[in-house]
Design a protein around this motif. Structure first.
Motif, PDB file in Angstrom:
ATOM      1  N   UNK A  19       0.834  -1.204   0.000  1.00  0.00           N
ATOM      2  CA  UNK A  19       0.000   0.000   0.000  1.00  0.00           C
ATOM      3  C   UNK A  19       0.869   1.256   0.000  1.00  0.00           C
ATOM      4  N   UNK A  20       1.974   1.227   0.748  1.00  0.00           N
ATOM      5  CA  UNK A  20       2.898   2.365   0.754  1.00  0.00           C
ATOM      6  C   UNK A  20       3.521   2.561  -0.619  1.00  0.00           C
ATOM      7  N   UNK A  21       3.907   1.465  -1.263  1.00  0.00           N
ATOM      8  CA  UNK A  21       4.500   1.549  -2.597  1.00  0.00           C
ATOM      9  C   UNK A  21       3.504   2.093  -3.619  1.00  0.00           C
ATOM     10  N   UNK A  22       2.208   1.930  -3.324  1.00  0.00           N
ATOM     11  CA  UNK A  22       1.162   2.435  -4.219  1.00  0.00           C
ATOM     12  C   UNK A  22       0.854   3.909  -3.961  1.00  0.00           C
ATOM     13  N   UNK A  23       1.663   4.563  -3.122  1.00  0.00           N
ATOM     14  CA  UNK A  23       1.523   6.005  -2.945  1.00  0.00           C
ATOM     15  C   UNK A  23       0.854   6.446  -1.666  1.00  0.00           C
ATOM     16  N   UNK A  24       0.790   5.556  -0.674  1.00  0.00           N
ATOM     17  CA  UNK A  24       0.109   5.898   0.574  1.00  0.00           C
ATOM     18  C   UNK A  24       1.088   6.043   1.735  1.00  0.00           C
ATOM     19  N   UNK A  25       0.725   6.889   2.677  1.00  0.00           N
ATOM     20  CA  UNK A  25       1.378   6.922   3.982  1.00  0.00           C
ATOM     21  C   UNK A  25       0.451   6.153   4.911  1.00  0.00           C
ATOM     22  N   UNK A  26       0.856   4.956   5.271  1.00  0.00           N
ATOM     23  CA  UNK A  26      -0.018   3.991   5.929  1.00  0.00           C
ATOM     24  C   UNK A  26       0.178   4.018   7.442  1.00  0.00           C
ATOM     25  N   UNK A  27      -0.933   4.012   8.168  1.00  0.00           N
ATOM     26  CA  UNK A  27      -0.914   3.851   9.627  1.00  0.00           C
ATOM     27  C   UNK A  27      -1.823   2.690   9.987  1.00  0.00           C
ATOM     28  N   UNK A  28      -1.288   1.729  10.741  1.00  0.00           N
ATOM     29  CA  UNK A  28      -2.089   0.653  11.321  1.00  0.00           C
ATOM     30  C   UNK A  28      -2.010   0.804  12.843  1.00  0.00           C
ATOM     31  N   UNK A  29      -3.067   0.410  13.547  1.00  0.00           N
ATOM     32  CA  UNK A  29      -3.079   0.653  14.995  1.00  0.00           C
ATOM     33  C   UNK A  29      -3.859  -0.427  15.729  1.00  0.00           C
ATOM     34  N   UNK A  33      -6.137  13.192  14.845  1.00  0.00           N
ATOM     35  CA  UNK A  33      -5.689  14.443  15.471  1.00  0.00           C
ATOM     36  C   UNK A  33      -4.237  14.321  15.912  1.00  0.00           C
ATOM     37  N   UNK A  34      -3.923  13.219  16.595  1.00  0.00           N
ATOM     38  CA  UNK A  34      -2.570  13.027  17.113  1.00  0.00           C
ATOM     39  C   UNK A  34      -1.541  12.932  15.990  1.00  0.00           C
ATOM     40  N   UNK A  35      -1.963  12.379  14.855  1.00  0.00           N
ATOM     41  CA  UNK A  35      -1.069  12.257  13.709  1.00  0.00           C
ATOM     42  C   UNK A  35      -0.909  13.578  12.961  1.00  0.00           C
ATOM     43  N   UNK A  36      -1.771  14.542  13.262  1.00  0.00           N
ATOM     44  CA  UNK A  36      -1.753  15.796  12.531  1.00  0.00           C
ATOM     45  C   UNK A  36      -2.416  15.691  11.173  1.00  0.00           C
ATOM     46  N   UNK A  37      -3.280  14.691  11.002  1.00  0.00           N
ATOM     47  CA  UNK A  37      -3.992  14.487   9.747  1.00  0.00           C
ATOM     48  C   UNK A  37      -5.381  15.125   9.842  1.00  0.00           C
ATOM     49  N   UNK A  38      -5.646  16.101   8.997  1.00  0.00           N
ATOM     50  CA  UNK A  38      -6.993  16.676   8.964  1.00  0.00           C
ATOM     51  C   UNK A  38      -8.004  15.660   8.461  1.00  0.00           C
ATOM     52  N   UNK A  39      -7.544  14.797   7.537  1.00  0.00           N
ATOM     53  CA  UNK A  39      -8.412  13.762   6.992  1.00  0.00           C
ATOM     54  C   UNK A  39      -7.540  12.642   6.458  1.00  0.00           C
ATOM     55  N   UNK A  40      -8.169  11.507   6.161  1.00  0.00           N
ATOM     56  CA  UNK A  40      -7.422  10.357   5.661  1.00  0.00           C
ATOM     57  C   UNK A  40      -8.354   9.453   4.869  1.00  0.00           C
ATOM     58  N   UNK A  41      -7.766   8.640   4.027  1.00  0.00           N
ATOM     59  CA  UNK A  41      -8.479   7.516   3.432  1.00  0.00           C
ATOM     60  C   UNK A  41      -8.534   6.428   4.494  1.00  0.00           C
ATOM     61  N   UNK A  42      -9.684   5.777   4.637  1.00  0.00           N
ATOM     62  CA  UNK A  42      -9.878   4.833   5.737  1.00  0.00           C
ATOM     63  C   UNK A  42     -10.277   3.473   5.179  1.00  0.00           C
ATOM     64  N   UNK A  43      -9.569   2.447   5.636  1.00  0.00           N
ATOM     65  CA  UNK A  43      -9.834   1.066   5.239  1.00  0.00           C
ATOM     66  C   UNK A  43     -10.088   0.263   6.505  1.00  0.00           C
ATOM     67  N   UNK A  44     -11.232  -0.417   6.576  1.00  0.00           N
ATOM     68  CA  UNK A  44     -11.546  -1.218   7.749  1.00  0.00           C
ATOM     69  C   UNK A  44     -11.947  -2.623   7.364  1.00  0.00           C
ATOM     70  N   UNK A  45     -11.483  -3.611   8.148  1.00  0.00           N
ATOM     71  CA  UNK A  45     -11.810  -5.007   7.895  1.00  0.00           C
ATOM     72  C   UNK A  45     -12.661  -5.564   9.027  1.00  0.00           C
ATOM     73  N   UNK A  46     -13.779  -6.193   8.677  1.00  0.00           N
ATOM     74  CA  UNK A  46     -14.677  -6.832   9.635  1.00  0.00           C
ATOM     75  C   UNK A  46     -15.193  -5.791  10.638  1.00  0.00           C
ATOM     76  N   UNK A  47     -14.968  -5.966  11.952  1.00  0.00           N
ATOM     77  CA  UNK A  47     -15.366  -4.918  12.892  1.00  0.00           C
ATOM     78  C   UNK A  47     -14.698  -3.598  12.525  1.00  0.00           C
TER      79      UNK A  47
END
Length: 286
Positions: free
Chosen positions: A46-56, A97-111
């Motif tokens: 996903x990063x190689x496809x042009x994203x700055x990825x955060x998992x948590x 907010x903590x990341x300093x991101x006003x907005x993001x693309x969001x991907x969620x799996x299952x829950x």
């Protein structure tokens, strides 16, 4: 390297992949699953496809805050949930907010897909695009098979080896029948999950949050965000009807289904997942 942030009154553990100049992409995992269940190789793609990825780690799993003082949930007629999926969506907003991101693309799996849906509902200005994977707007829209429910509700393991064997048995039931179970990877992740944090009570609180939360379909109909739904055609835990219901509820949402895919993310399909998500996020940036 795992980092920590204060968000919505709790501590959230997270890590990142890719350049900060990439499109911000937040990955939200499912019931009882830790950030490590977003595979590093998948995150790297996903990063190689042009994203700055955060998992948590969601609350009550992994190295994020565990709400031990919240008490045990009560299921049935006198349902009591210590918190709802709404609170978990607000956790994600606090992490932005903590990341300093006003907005993001969001991907969620299952829950995580449920949480992502609510993040878009409750904080629409924070979500640039929404990808909901093997999820549903409500439990009623996608009832699990008896075998899947039995696997989900099995008594908690008592030690590390039992936890590993329980994970192997569970994924044999709910995993993808069209793709052989990667037993080495499943064993490694189960052991690492146990070592990072073994907290069946936390997973029970998450399950209560799913059960007690309202049907999201009416609220999803009000969304204007670009959205994509990915779902396996052979999912026993959240059947395909849940993905169809999600796509039908979100105006203009795309739906891609995968034969042979169950309730996991088979490695052979990663290029298709990454490609579809990349197309969506790029289009949403235009």
């Amino acid at each position: 390297m795992t980092q920590r942030a204060s968000a919505n009154g709790i501590e959230i553990a997270y890590d990142t992949f890719g350049s900060p100049r990439g499109r911000p992409l937040l990955l939200v995992m499912g019931l009882g699953s830790q950030l490590i269940h977003w595979d590093e190789e998948f995150c790297g793609a996903l990063a190689d496809a042009g994203h700055h990825v955060v998992r948590f780690d969601n609350r009550d799993v992994g190295e994020s805050t565990h709400l031990h003082d919240a008490g045990a949930p009560v299921f049935g007629e006198n349902m009591r949930a210590p918190y709802l999926l709404d609170d978990m969506a607000d956790d994600a907003a606090g992490l932005l907010d903590a990341l300093g991101w006003e907005s993001a693309h969001v991907v969620g799996a299952s829950m995580g897909g449920m949480i992502a849906q609510l993040l878009a509902i409750r904080h629409p200005h924070r979500v640039r695009s929404l990808t909901s994977i093997m999820s549903t707007p409500s439990p009623e829209a996608a009832r699990p098979t008896q075998a899947a429910m039995a696997a989900l509700m099995a008594p908690p393991a008592s030690d590390r080896e039992t936890a590993i064997q329980r994970a192997l048995a569970t994924w044999e039931v709910i995993g993808s029948p069209g793709y052989p179970l990667d037993r080495e990877r499943t064993t490694r992740l189960a052991g690492l999950s146990y070592d990072r944090s073994f907290d069946p009570a936390g997973s029970a609180r998450q399950l209560a949050a799913i059960t007690a939360s309202a049907d999201r379909a009416p609220m999803l109909k009000e969304l204007t965000v670009r959205a994509l739904v990915l779902h396996g055609e052979d999912d026993q835990l959240v059947p395909l009807s849940g993905g169809i219901a999600t796509a039908e509820a979100i105006p203009g949402a795309g739906l891609i289904t995968f034969p042979g895919m169950g309730h996991d993310l088979p490695r052979p399909l990663w290029p298709e997942f990454v490609g579809a998500i990349g197309e969506l996020t790029a289009a949403a940036e235009d």
